[in-house]
Scaffold this motif. Structure first.
Motif, PDB file in Angstrom:
ATOM      1  N   LEU A  93     -15.267   8.583 -13.672  1.00 45.66           N
ATOM      2  CA  LEU A  93     -16.080   7.519 -13.091  1.00 45.66           C
ATOM      3  C   LEU A  93     -17.275   8.085 -12.328  1.00 45.66           C
ATOM      4  O   LEU A  93     -18.393   7.571 -12.406  1.00 45.66           O
ATOM      5  CB  LEU A  93     -15.229   6.642 -12.170  1.00 45.66           C
ATOM      6  N   LEU A  94     -17.032   9.169 -11.578  1.00 39.49           N
ATOM      7  CA  LEU A  94     -18.131   9.797 -10.848  1.00 39.49           C
ATOM      8  C   LEU A  94     -19.107  10.471 -11.810  1.00 39.49           C
ATOM      9  O   LEU A  94     -20.317  10.432 -11.611  1.00 39.49           O
ATOM     10  CB  LEU A  94     -17.585  10.806  -9.843  1.00 39.49           C
ATOM     11  N   GLU A 154     -33.520  -0.242 -12.189  1.00 41.92           N
ATOM     12  CA  GLU A 154     -32.188  -0.668 -11.781  1.00 41.92           C
ATOM     13  C   GLU A 154     -31.155  -0.272 -12.831  1.00 41.92           C
ATOM     14  O   GLU A 154     -31.379  -0.416 -14.030  1.00 41.92           O
ATOM     15  CB  GLU A 154     -32.136  -2.183 -11.571  1.00 41.92           C
ATOM     16  N   ILE A 155     -30.032   0.251 -12.367  1.00 39.49           N
ATOM     17  CA  ILE A 155     -28.887   0.548 -13.213  1.00 39.49           C
ATOM     18  C   ILE A 155     -27.636   0.033 -12.496  1.00 39.49           C
ATOM     19  O   ILE A 155     -27.712  -0.460 -11.367  1.00 39.49           O
ATOM     20  CB  ILE A 155     -28.741   2.063 -13.471  1.00 39.49           C
ATOM     21  N   GLU A 156     -26.502   0.151 -13.145  1.00 45.80           N
ATOM     22  CA  GLU A 156     -25.225  -0.123 -12.485  1.00 45.80           C
ATOM     23  C   GLU A 156     -24.489   1.194 -12.327  1.00 45.80           C
ATOM     24  O   GLU A 156     -24.378   1.976 -13.277  1.00 45.80           O
ATOM     25  CB  GLU A 156     -24.372  -1.093 -13.311  1.00 45.80           C
ATOM     26  N   ARG A 157     -23.991   1.452 -11.097  1.00 49.79           N
ATOM     27  CA  ARG A 157     -23.322   2.712 -10.810  1.00 49.79           C
ATOM     28  C   ARG A 157     -21.994   2.479 -10.100  1.00 49.79           C
ATOM     29  O   ARG A 157     -21.813   1.500  -9.383  1.00 49.79           O
ATOM     30  CB  ARG A 157     -24.178   3.594  -9.889  1.00 49.79           C
ATOM     31  N   THR A 161     -17.443   5.933  -2.431  1.00 44.12           N
ATOM     32  CA  THR A 161     -16.996   5.634  -1.071  1.00 44.12           C
ATOM     33  C   THR A 161     -16.159   4.361  -0.985  1.00 44.12           C
ATOM     34  O   THR A 161     -15.206   4.294  -0.208  1.00 44.12           O
ATOM     35  CB  THR A 161     -18.192   5.513  -0.123  1.00 44.12           C
ATOM     36  N   ASP A 162     -16.517   3.346  -1.754  1.00 42.11           N
ATOM     37  CA  ASP A 162     -15.719   2.108  -1.728  1.00 42.11           C
ATOM     38  C   ASP A 162     -15.167   1.731  -3.093  1.00 42.11           C
ATOM     39  O   ASP A 162     -14.646   0.645  -3.284  1.00 42.11           O
ATOM     40  CB  ASP A 162     -16.529   0.943  -1.159  1.00 42.11           C
ATOM     41  N   LYS A 163     -15.321   2.671  -4.072  1.00 41.65           N
ATOM     42  CA  LYS A 163     -14.728   2.515  -5.409  1.00 41.65           C
ATOM     43  C   LYS A 163     -15.124   1.181  -6.055  1.00 41.65           C
ATOM     44  O   LYS A 163     -14.291   0.442  -6.559  1.00 41.65           O
ATOM     45  CB  LYS A 163     -13.200   2.652  -5.330  1.00 41.65           C
ATOM     46  N   ARG A 164     -16.438   0.938  -6.056  1.00 43.48           N
ATOM     47  CA  ARG A 164     -16.964  -0.284  -6.675  1.00 43.48           C
ATOM     48  C   ARG A 164     -18.129   0.059  -7.590  1.00 43.48           C
ATOM     49  O   ARG A 164     -18.827   1.042  -7.385  1.00 43.48           O
ATOM     50  CB  ARG A 164     -17.463  -1.268  -5.603  1.00 43.48           C
ATOM     51  N   ARG A 165     -18.326  -0.798  -8.581  1.00 47.48           N
ATOM     52  CA  ARG A 165     -19.522  -0.734  -9.407  1.00 47.48           C
ATOM     53  C   ARG A 165     -20.548  -1.686  -8.809  1.00 47.48           C
ATOM     54  O   ARG A 165     -20.253  -2.864  -8.588  1.00 47.48           O
ATOM     55  CB  ARG A 165     -19.222  -1.128 -10.850  1.00 47.48           C
ATOM     56  N   LEU A 166     -21.741  -1.167  -8.548  1.00 50.64           N
ATOM     57  CA  LEU A 166     -22.777  -1.953  -7.889  1.00 50.64           C
ATOM     58  C   LEU A 166     -24.126  -1.722  -8.572  1.00 50.64           C
ATOM     59  O   LEU A 166     -24.356  -0.664  -9.159  1.00 50.64           O
ATOM     60  CB  LEU A 166     -22.901  -1.551  -6.413  1.00 50.64           C
ATOM     61  N   ALA A 189     -37.551   4.344  -2.458  1.00 54.11           N
ATOM     62  CA  ALA A 189     -36.496   3.579  -1.792  1.00 54.11           C
ATOM     63  C   ALA A 189     -35.281   3.525  -2.703  1.00 54.11           C
ATOM     64  O   ALA A 189     -35.388   3.233  -3.898  1.00 54.11           O
ATOM     65  CB  ALA A 189     -36.982   2.168  -1.470  1.00 54.11           C
ATOM     66  N   GLU A 190     -34.118   3.807  -2.132  1.00 49.12           N
ATOM     67  CA  GLU A 190     -32.849   3.815  -2.861  1.00 49.12           C
ATOM     68  C   GLU A 190     -31.978   2.698  -2.293  1.00 49.12           C
ATOM     69  O   GLU A 190     -31.794   2.617  -1.080  1.00 49.12           O
ATOM     70  CB  GLU A 190     -32.183   5.182  -2.680  1.00 49.12           C
ATOM     71  N   GLN A 191     -31.442   1.848  -3.149  1.00 49.77           N
ATOM     72  CA  GLN A 191     -30.705   0.685  -2.660  1.00 49.77           C
ATOM     73  C   GLN A 191     -29.467   0.417  -3.513  1.00 49.77           C
ATOM     74  O   GLN A 191     -29.516   0.438  -4.734  1.00 49.77           O
ATOM     75  CB  GLN A 191     -31.600  -0.553  -2.672  1.00 49.77           C
ATOM     76  N   TRP A 192     -28.353   0.148  -2.824  1.00 42.25           N
ATOM     77  CA  TRP A 192     -27.114  -0.282  -3.472  1.00 42.25           C
ATOM     78  C   TRP A 192     -26.969  -1.795  -3.279  1.00 42.25           C
ATOM     79  O   TRP A 192     -26.965  -2.274  -2.146  1.00 42.25           O
ATOM     80  CB  TRP A 192     -25.915   0.402  -2.853  1.00 42.25           C
ATOM     81  N   GLY A 193     -26.814  -2.535  -4.359  1.00 42.48           N
ATOM     82  CA  GLY A 193     -26.580  -3.975  -4.258  1.00 42.48           C
ATOM     83  C   GLY A 193     -27.619  -4.657  -3.388  1.00 42.48           C
ATOM     84  O   GLY A 193     -28.816  -4.406  -3.498  1.00 42.48           O
ATOM     85  N   SER A 194     -27.109  -5.514  -2.481  1.00 43.99           N
ATOM     86  CA  SER A 194     -28.005  -6.239  -1.571  1.00 43.99           C
ATOM     87  C   SER A 194     -28.101  -5.564  -0.203  1.00 43.99           C
ATOM     88  O   SER A 194     -28.630  -6.151   0.742  1.00 43.99           O
ATOM     89  CB  SER A 194     -27.511  -7.680  -1.400  1.00 43.99           C
TER      90      SER A 194
END
Length: 215
Positions: A93-94, A154-157, A161-166, A189-194
């Motif tokens: 997964l990583l 944008e991609i999905e990764r 740390t919280d074992k989620r796809r975001l 700028a690097e952003q996860w989700g919202s």
């Protein structure tokens, strides 16, 4: 424009969007960016809220070399270094997450998307997706501004740390700068989700013929 050459395939609308984005960024001097090392900096906080200087080195080489090395310093004294590489990564997964991050940074440079084996698909008036035949699960969506300059990738990764796809997004900010004849974002700028984004200043860049992940 006749100087633009792309070996990417896909629908005409998407290929035209990539063409206009490359021209908007590089004018008549597009560079291949097959292998690149970026030096990014930002400020963070340590214990007791003390300011920490963070330097992050992003290095990739086509098709699948990747390294992200982060060094933290407090008042000039090193606090430690963390390194992520694809080499020897045993967690599938990583490994998938790092491959997708590598593809996002290549997409941020635009010209790697003009290479053979890349397929482009339009998804909106100012957005298209890019995927390489060798890694069909790594899909990057590129959003363009009205002037065709790149707004975001944008991609999905998978986030360990919280074992989620975001959703994971990179945005060029602050305009562009010239570093050794390379047109690069002033900031990324690097952003996860919202969540709130983390903004890095681009301090240096180097195109290399060969990059060894363990160097």
């Amino acid at each position: 424009m006749s100087f633009f050459l792309s070996l990417a395939k896909g629908d005409l609308t998407a290929r035209n969007m990539l063409k206009e984005a490359v021209i908007a960024r590089y004018a008549t001097r597009p560079l291949p960016f097959e292998a690149l090392v970026l030096t990014l900096t930002r400020q963070g906080r340590a214990f007791l809220g003390l300011p920490v200087a963070i330097t992050t080195e992003i290095a990739y080489a086509e098709p699948d070399r990747w390294q992200r090395r982060e060094t933290r310093r407090l008042f000039g004294l090193p606090l430690g270094t963390q390194t992520e590489t694809l080499d020897g990564q045993s967690d599938p997964l990583l490994q998938e997450s790092l491959r997708r991050q590598q593809w996002a940074f290549r997409a941020l440079m635009l010209t790697p998307l003009t290479r053979e084996g890349v397929t482009l698909t339009s998804v909106a008036e100012r957005a298209f997706q890019a995927v390489h035949d060798d890694q069909p699960e790594n899909i990057a969506t590129l959003y363009l501004n009205p002037d065709y300059s790149l707004a975001a990738v944008e991609i999905e990764r998978y986030r360990l740390t919280d074992k989620r796809r975001l959703p994971y997004m990179l945005r060029p900010e602050g305009g562009f700068q010239n570093i050794d004849n390379m047109s690069l974002p002033t900031q990324i700028a690097e952003q996860w989700g919202s969540e709130s984004s983390t903004v890095y200043t681009v301090r240096g860049a180097q195109m290399v013929d060969r990059w060894q992940a363990n160097a």
